[in-house]
Motif scaffolding. Structure first.
Motif, PDB file in Angstrom:
ATOM      1  N   THR A   7       0.834  -1.214   0.000  1.00 49.48           N
ATOM      2  CA  THR A   7       0.000   0.000   0.000  1.00 49.48           C
ATOM      3  C   THR A   7       0.864   1.258   0.000  1.00 49.48           C
ATOM      4  O   THR A   7       2.013   1.214   0.445  1.00 49.48           O
ATOM      5  N   PRO A   8       0.343   2.374  -0.485  1.00 47.20           N
ATOM      6  CA  PRO A   8       1.024   3.648  -0.203  1.00 47.20           C
ATOM      7  C   PRO A   8       1.027   3.893   1.302  1.00 47.20           C
ATOM      8  O   PRO A   8       0.160   3.389   2.023  1.00 47.20           O
ATOM      9  N   ALA A  12      -3.176   5.711   7.055  1.00 47.50           N
ATOM     10  CA  ALA A  12      -3.297   4.409   7.697  1.00 47.50           C
ATOM     11  C   ALA A  12      -4.182   3.506   6.826  1.00 47.50           C
ATOM     12  O   ALA A  12      -4.917   3.975   5.961  1.00 47.50           O
ATOM     13  N   VAL A  13      -4.079   2.205   7.056  1.00 45.18           N
ATOM     14  CA  VAL A  13      -4.880   1.222   6.310  1.00 45.18           C
ATOM     15  C   VAL A  13      -5.860   0.574   7.283  1.00 45.18           C
ATOM     16  O   VAL A  13      -5.460  -0.246   8.085  1.00 45.18           O
ATOM     17  N   PRO A  14      -7.140   0.926   7.274  1.00 39.01           N
ATOM     18  CA  PRO A  14      -7.755   1.997   6.484  1.00 39.01           C
ATOM     19  C   PRO A  14      -7.473   3.371   7.093  1.00 39.01           C
ATOM     20  O   PRO A  14      -7.101   3.453   8.258  1.00 39.01           O
ATOM     21  N   PRO A  15      -7.663   4.427   6.318  1.00 35.71           N
ATOM     22  CA  PRO A  15      -7.367   5.789   6.801  1.00 35.71           C
ATOM     23  C   PRO A  15      -8.315   6.181   7.920  1.00 35.71           C
ATOM     24  O   PRO A  15      -9.451   5.720   7.982  1.00 35.71           O
ATOM     25  N   ARG A  16      -7.837   7.065   8.779  1.00 32.28           N
ATOM     26  CA  ARG A  16      -8.694   7.533   9.864  1.00 32.28           C
ATOM     27  C   ARG A  16      -9.770   8.471   9.333  1.00 32.28           C
ATOM     28  O   ARG A  16     -10.892   8.449   9.790  1.00 32.28           O
ATOM     29  N   LEU A  17      -9.427   9.300   8.336  1.00 26.94           N
ATOM     30  CA  LEU A  17     -10.439  10.199   7.763  1.00 26.94           C
ATOM     31  C   LEU A  17     -10.474  10.013   6.246  1.00 26.94           C
ATOM     32  O   LEU A  17     -10.843   8.967   5.770  1.00 26.94           O
ATOM     33  N   TYR A  18     -10.066  11.024   5.536  1.00 27.20           N
ATOM     34  CA  TYR A  18     -10.085  10.989   4.077  1.00 27.20           C
ATOM     35  C   TYR A  18      -9.005  10.036   3.555  1.00 27.20           C
ATOM     36  O   TYR A  18      -8.054   9.730   4.256  1.00 27.20           O
ATOM     37  N   GLY A  19      -9.107   9.588   2.324  1.00 27.16           N
ATOM     38  CA  GLY A  19      -8.047   8.769   1.730  1.00 27.16           C
ATOM     39  C   GLY A  19      -8.609   7.554   1.040  1.00 27.16           C
ATOM     40  O   GLY A  19      -9.052   6.623   1.692  1.00 27.16           O
ATOM     41  N   ARG A  23      -7.889   2.968   1.794  1.00 25.34           N
ATOM     42  CA  ARG A  23      -9.174   2.385   2.198  1.00 25.34           C
ATOM     43  C   ARG A  23      -9.479   1.155   1.349  1.00 25.34           C
ATOM     44  O   ARG A  23      -9.869   0.100   1.860  1.00 25.34           O
ATOM     45  N   VAL A  24      -9.274   1.281   0.047  1.00 29.19           N
ATOM     46  CA  VAL A  24      -9.548   0.149  -0.838  1.00 29.19           C
ATOM     47  C   VAL A  24      -8.590  -1.008  -0.536  1.00 29.19           C
ATOM     48  O   VAL A  24      -8.989  -2.174  -0.490  1.00 29.19           O
ATOM     49  N   VAL A  25      -7.320  -0.691  -0.297  1.00 31.07           N
ATOM     50  CA  VAL A  25      -6.356  -1.743   0.025  1.00 31.07           C
ATOM     51  C   VAL A  25      -6.795  -2.473   1.295  1.00 31.07           C
ATOM     52  O   VAL A  25      -6.732  -3.711   1.378  1.00 31.07           O
ATOM     53  N   ALA A  26      -7.255  -1.732   2.287  1.00 29.89           N
ATOM     54  CA  ALA A  26      -7.694  -2.351   3.544  1.00 29.89           C
ATOM     55  C   ALA A  26      -8.807  -3.361   3.290  1.00 29.89           C
ATOM     56  O   ALA A  26      -8.747  -4.506   3.767  1.00 29.89           O
ATOM     57  N   HIS A  27      -9.795  -2.959   2.515  1.00 29.26           N
ATOM     58  CA  HIS A  27     -10.958  -3.825   2.341  1.00 29.26           C
ATOM     59  C   HIS A  27     -10.655  -4.969   1.381  1.00 29.26           C
ATOM     60  O   HIS A  27     -11.143  -6.081   1.572  1.00 29.26           O
ATOM     61  N   LEU A  28      -9.848  -4.716   0.370  1.00 27.08           N
ATOM     62  CA  LEU A  28      -9.431  -5.812  -0.512  1.00 27.08           C
ATOM     63  C   LEU A  28      -8.672  -6.868   0.287  1.00 27.08           C
ATOM     64  O   LEU A  28      -8.909  -8.076   0.147  1.00 27.08           O
ATOM     65  N   THR A  29      -7.756  -6.411   1.135  1.00 27.84           N
ATOM     66  CA  THR A  29      -6.935  -7.342   1.915  1.00 27.84           C
ATOM     67  C   THR A  29      -7.807  -8.213   2.817  1.00 27.84           C
ATOM     68  O   THR A  29      -7.669  -9.445   2.830  1.00 27.84           O
ATOM     69  N   PHE A  42       2.020  -5.166   3.596  1.00 24.43           N
ATOM     70  CA  PHE A  42       3.120  -4.259   3.919  1.00 24.43           C
ATOM     71  C   PHE A  42       2.525  -2.867   4.067  1.00 24.43           C
ATOM     72  O   PHE A  42       2.012  -2.304   3.095  1.00 24.43           O
ATOM     73  N   ALA A  43       2.603  -2.309   5.255  1.00 27.39           N
ATOM     74  CA  ALA A  43       1.933  -1.029   5.517  1.00 27.39           C
ATOM     75  C   ALA A  43       2.523  -0.429   6.780  1.00 27.39           C
ATOM     76  O   ALA A  43       3.373  -1.036   7.434  1.00 27.39           O
ATOM     77  N   SER A  44       2.073   0.774   7.126  1.00 24.76           N
ATOM     78  CA  SER A  44       2.538   1.353   8.384  1.00 24.76           C
ATOM     79  C   SER A  44       1.862   0.637   9.552  1.00 24.76           C
ATOM     80  O   SER A  44       0.832  -0.020   9.392  1.00 24.76           O
ATOM     81  N   ALA A  45       2.472   0.778  10.748  1.00 23.13           N
ATOM     82  CA  ALA A  45       2.079  -0.031  11.900  1.00 23.13           C
ATOM     83  C   ALA A  45       0.686   0.284  12.414  1.00 23.13           C
ATOM     84  O   ALA A  45       0.131  -0.472  13.207  1.00 23.13           O
ATOM     85  N   ASP A  46       0.095   1.396  11.971  1.00 19.17           N
ATOM     86  CA  ASP A  46      -1.243   1.754  12.439  1.00 19.17           C
ATOM     87  C   ASP A  46      -2.347   1.101  11.609  1.00 19.17           C
ATOM     88  O   ASP A  46      -3.508   1.481  11.702  1.00 19.17           O
ATOM     89  N   ALA A  47      -1.978   0.104  10.806  1.00 19.46           N
ATOM     90  CA  ALA A  47      -2.984  -0.599  10.004  1.00 19.46           C
ATOM     91  C   ALA A  47      -3.847  -1.493  10.889  1.00 19.46           C
ATOM     92  O   ALA A  47      -3.390  -1.997  11.915  1.00 19.46           O
ATOM     93  N   HIS A  48      -5.099  -1.660  10.481  1.00 17.47           N
ATOM     94  CA  HIS A  48      -5.975  -2.654  11.087  1.00 17.47           C
ATOM     95  C   HIS A  48      -6.339  -3.633   9.996  1.00 17.47           C
ATOM     96  O   HIS A  48      -6.989  -3.254   9.026  1.00 17.47           O
TER      97      HIS A  48
END
Lengths: 371, 371
Positions: A7-8, A12-19, A23-29, A42-48
Motif C-alpha cells: 500500500t502507499p 493508515a490502512v484503512p485511513p482515519r479520515l479521508y483517503g 481504504r480500498v487496500v484495507a478492504h481488498l486485503t 506491507f503497511a505502516s504499523a497503524d494498520a488494522h
C-alpha cells in the motif's frame, strides 16, 4: 494463494479520515483473507487488518508529526523489504503507482499494479512504456484513456464491505454532497441544483490548504445567507451511513475524469441514488434509471434530482451488493491473479491443461518424469 | 574523463530565479568542461551548458504550466535514459538524492551521488543503509551529522564562477538579507540587528506560499513603518552583484542546519563580509575575522555587524577565488572521480601497482594470458 499487498504509506490502512487508496487496500486485503487466501500486508504499523501485517513504518506519513519526512525514502525502504521476501509470494500486488518498477524487474511476472489515480499527467507515459512488462489494473475503463498502450490486464472496480453501511429504506428529504471543496468536484453545481429546486443540501466536505482561495472566494459566498445549504465539514467513516442514508440523492456533479469515485458506491450501499455528471468513471458505476441518473447539463441534473425519490432504494442496495461489495472486488482480483500465475513460465504448480501433452505419450519416459 | 552529470529536473540548469542544486550542477558542469573533461549533462531542454546536453524533458518542472505533472515519472524516465548509456561513462554523477539507487545497483562503483539537502529527515537513514554501496559526497561536514554511518567519500563545498560577480571595493553602507522569508532563515533577526544599530537593511527575498502566514503575521508588521528596512522582493542573478556588492555586510542569521548556504559565497565574491550565526555549515564557509564573523547571540551579531566595515574586502574576494570558485569545486570533484576510477575492480586501465604480480612469473602460461 500467497498474496502480498503493498500500500502507499500516506494514510493508515484503512485511513482515519479521508483517503481512497489505503481504504480500498484495507478492504481488498480483508476480503482476500475471508476468501481463504494467505495475505501479507506491507503497511505502516497503524494498520488494522485481518492479514499478516509487516509494519514498515511506525505510522502513516500524512498525520505523522515529525517535522521532516521523506515519502520517497519511506516507500523505498518498504519496497526493499518486499523485495527481500519476493520469493515467498505467488502474487505481489502493488498500489504504489510506478515506484516499484526498477526494483522488481526480475519479478515483473509475479507482480500486479493497480493504478488508483488520474493518468492524464505529463511524464507518466514514458514510465509505462519503459516498464511495459509490468501488468496493470485500471479501476475504471475510462481511467485508461490517456494510456491506451499500457500493459492493461483488467479493470477491477472498487468495492466496499456492505456491513460498513446501514441501508436506509427512506430518506430525510435532503440532498447530499460529500468530498473535497475543490473546483473539479463542482460543489457550486450542487448548490445550484438544490437552490433551483428550493430543496435542502447538506455538504460534508473538507477544505484543503490548496483549495482555500476557491473556498473563500467562490463557495463560501454561495453558502452564506442561503438557508437551504448546511455545511458540516469533514466527517468520519462512522458518520457516513447516517449522512448518506438520510439523503434523497447524492449529488456528484464532477467536472474531471474521476478514475472511480468511492462515494458513489458508498451512497448506493445506503440505498441512496446518485445524480452524476457523465464524466470519467460515472457511466460505469451508475446504472441510469436504476441506481441513479447520469446527466450532461445542469438542467438535466435539476430534473434528475427531482425524480430521484422515484428510484427503488432496495434495488440500489442490491446492485451495490452484487457489483461493488469488497467480496465482489476481491473475487475479480483473484481471477486476475489466477491468470497471472497460470501464465508464469516457471510456476510451481501449473494448471492441468497447461502440462497436458499435445500427443498421448506412447512410452514411459526415464528422465525424472513422475507418473 | 568521460563524465555524466545528472541533475534534478525541478529548475532549469542554471535556474532562471531561485534554486540551488541546479545552479551548482550548471557551474560544476561548465567548469569540468573547462578543465578538459568530456561531460554529458542529462537535464531539461532549457539548460544552458558547455557540456553535451541530453534533453530529457521539454522544460524544467516547476515553471512548466502543464496542469498535471509527475516529478517521480520525469526523473524515472531520465534515469532510464542514463542507464541505457551507463557503459559510455567513467563516472556517473548524480545530484538526485536517492531515486537512482535501485536502477544503478549494477553500476554502483561507477556512480557518485552528491546530497544537496538537509539530512535530518525521518525515513532516509534506511535508504542510505540499504544502498550503502553508493558513494556519497556531502556539501559540508556538518551536513553528515544525521547520517554518520553513510558511505561518505568526500566533502566538496559548493563553488560559483568568479566572473558572475563584480567585486565591489566599497559598500553603500547598508546591510543585506537575501533568501526566502521563512522562520529558519530568521529574517526577524536581520531586522532586529539593523534596527538596534539604527542602520539600513535591504531585503531581497521571495515569499513561498508555505510561508505566507509567517510573512503576514511576523515579518510584514516588523517592516511596516520601519524607515530603516527596504523590502525589494525576489531578485535574479543579474541583480545580485549590485545588491550584495553594495552591502557593508550580508546578514545570515539562520536558525537551522543549513547544509551549505550559497549566498555566503556569493557575497564573498563581491567582497562583502558575512555575519553568520554558528549553525550548520557556516563555520566551514566563513573564516571568523577574515571573511566575516561567526556569532552565537543577537548581541554578538549586532557588535559584529558594527565591525564588518573593518574587514578587508579584497582579501575576502581572494578567499572566494581560492576556496569557492567553480574551478576549485570542479578540481575537488575530479580528485574524487580519480579515486573512484582507480579503485574500480575491473577498470579498463588499472594503475600499474595494481597489476604488478606479487611474485615474478617464472614460466610463460598458456591459458590466454597476453605477454
Amino acid at each position: 494463494m500467497k498474496i502480498a499487498q503493498i500500500t502507499p504509506l500516506y494514510e493508515a490502512v484503512p485511513p482515519r479520515l479521508y483517503g481512497g487508496t489505503e481504504r480500498v487496500v484495507a478492504h481488498l486485503t480483508d476480503a482476500l483473507v475471508d476468501l481463504g487466501h494467505d495475505v501479507t500486508l506491507f503497511a505502516s504499523a497503524d494498520a488494522h487488518t485481518k492479514a499478516r501485517l509487516v509494519p514498515v513504518r511506525d505510522q502513516a506519513i500524512r498525520l505523522d508529526p515529525a517535522p521532516f519526512k521523506s515519502d520517497l525514502a519511506a516507500h523505498m525502504v518498504m519496497l526493499s523489504q518486499v523485495l527481500d521476501r519476493a520469493e515467498e509470494f505467488d502474487v505481489i500486488h502493488f498500489h504504489t503507482d510506478m515506484i516499484q518498477f526498477p526494483m522488481f524487474e526480475r519479478w515483473a511476472d509475479r507482480t500486479l499494479t493497480t493504478l488508483h489515480g488520474r493518468l492524464d499527467m505529463k511524464d507518466i507515459g514514458g514510465v509505462y512504456e519503459r516498464w511495459s512488462q509490468f501488468g496493470l489494473v485500471s479501476i475504471s475503463d475510462d481511467q485508461r484513456r490517456p494510456l491506451p498502450f499500457a500493459n492493461w490486464r483488467a479493470t477491477v472496480h472498487h468495492g466496499m464491505p456492505g456491513d460498513l453501511y446501514t441501508f436506509s429504506p427512506q430518506s430525510d428529504g435532503y440532498f447530499a454532497f460529500l468530498g473535497r471543496i475543490s473546483p473539479e468536484k463542482r460543489p457550486d453545481r450542487a448548490i445550484e441544483i438544490a437552490t433551483k429546486l428550493g430543496r435542502r443540501l447538506k455538504m460534508a466536505a473538507k477544505v484543503d490548504a490548496a483549495d482555500k482561495v476557491y473556498w473563500e472566494t467562490k463557495i463560501k459566498p454561495m453558502i452564506e445567507g442561503n438557508p437551504l445549504i448546511e455545511f458540516i465539514g469533514e466527517i468520519g467513516d462512522h458518520q457516513k451511513s447516517a449522512f448518506l442514508g438520510g439523503a434523497e440523492a447524492l449529488l456528484f456533479p464532477i467536472d474531471w475524469p474521476e478514475p472511480f469515485g468511492l462515494v458513489m458506491i458508498e451512497a448506493m450501499a445506503c440505498g441512496t441514488p446518485v445524480i452524476a455528471f457523465r464524466c470519467g468513471s460515472t457511466p460505469e458505476v451508475i446504472e441510469d434509471g436504476a441506481t441513479g441518473f447520469l446527466v450532461d447539463t445542469l438542467e438535466q441534473a435539476v430534473a434528475a434530482a427531482d425524480r430521484a425519490r422515484t428510484l427503488d432504494r432496495e434495488a440500489i442496495r442490491a446492485r451495490f451488493d452484487l457489483r461493488f461489495s469488497a467480496t465482489a472486488m476481491a473475487r475479480r482480483y483473484v481471477d486476475v491473479y489466477a491468470d497471472m500465475t497460470a501464465k508464469r513460465p516457471f510456476a510451481e504448480a501449473p494448471l492441468a491443461d497447461v502440462v497436458m501433452p499435445l500427443r498421448p505419450i506412447e512410452e514411459p519416459r526415464s528422465f525424472g518424469m513422475v507418473g
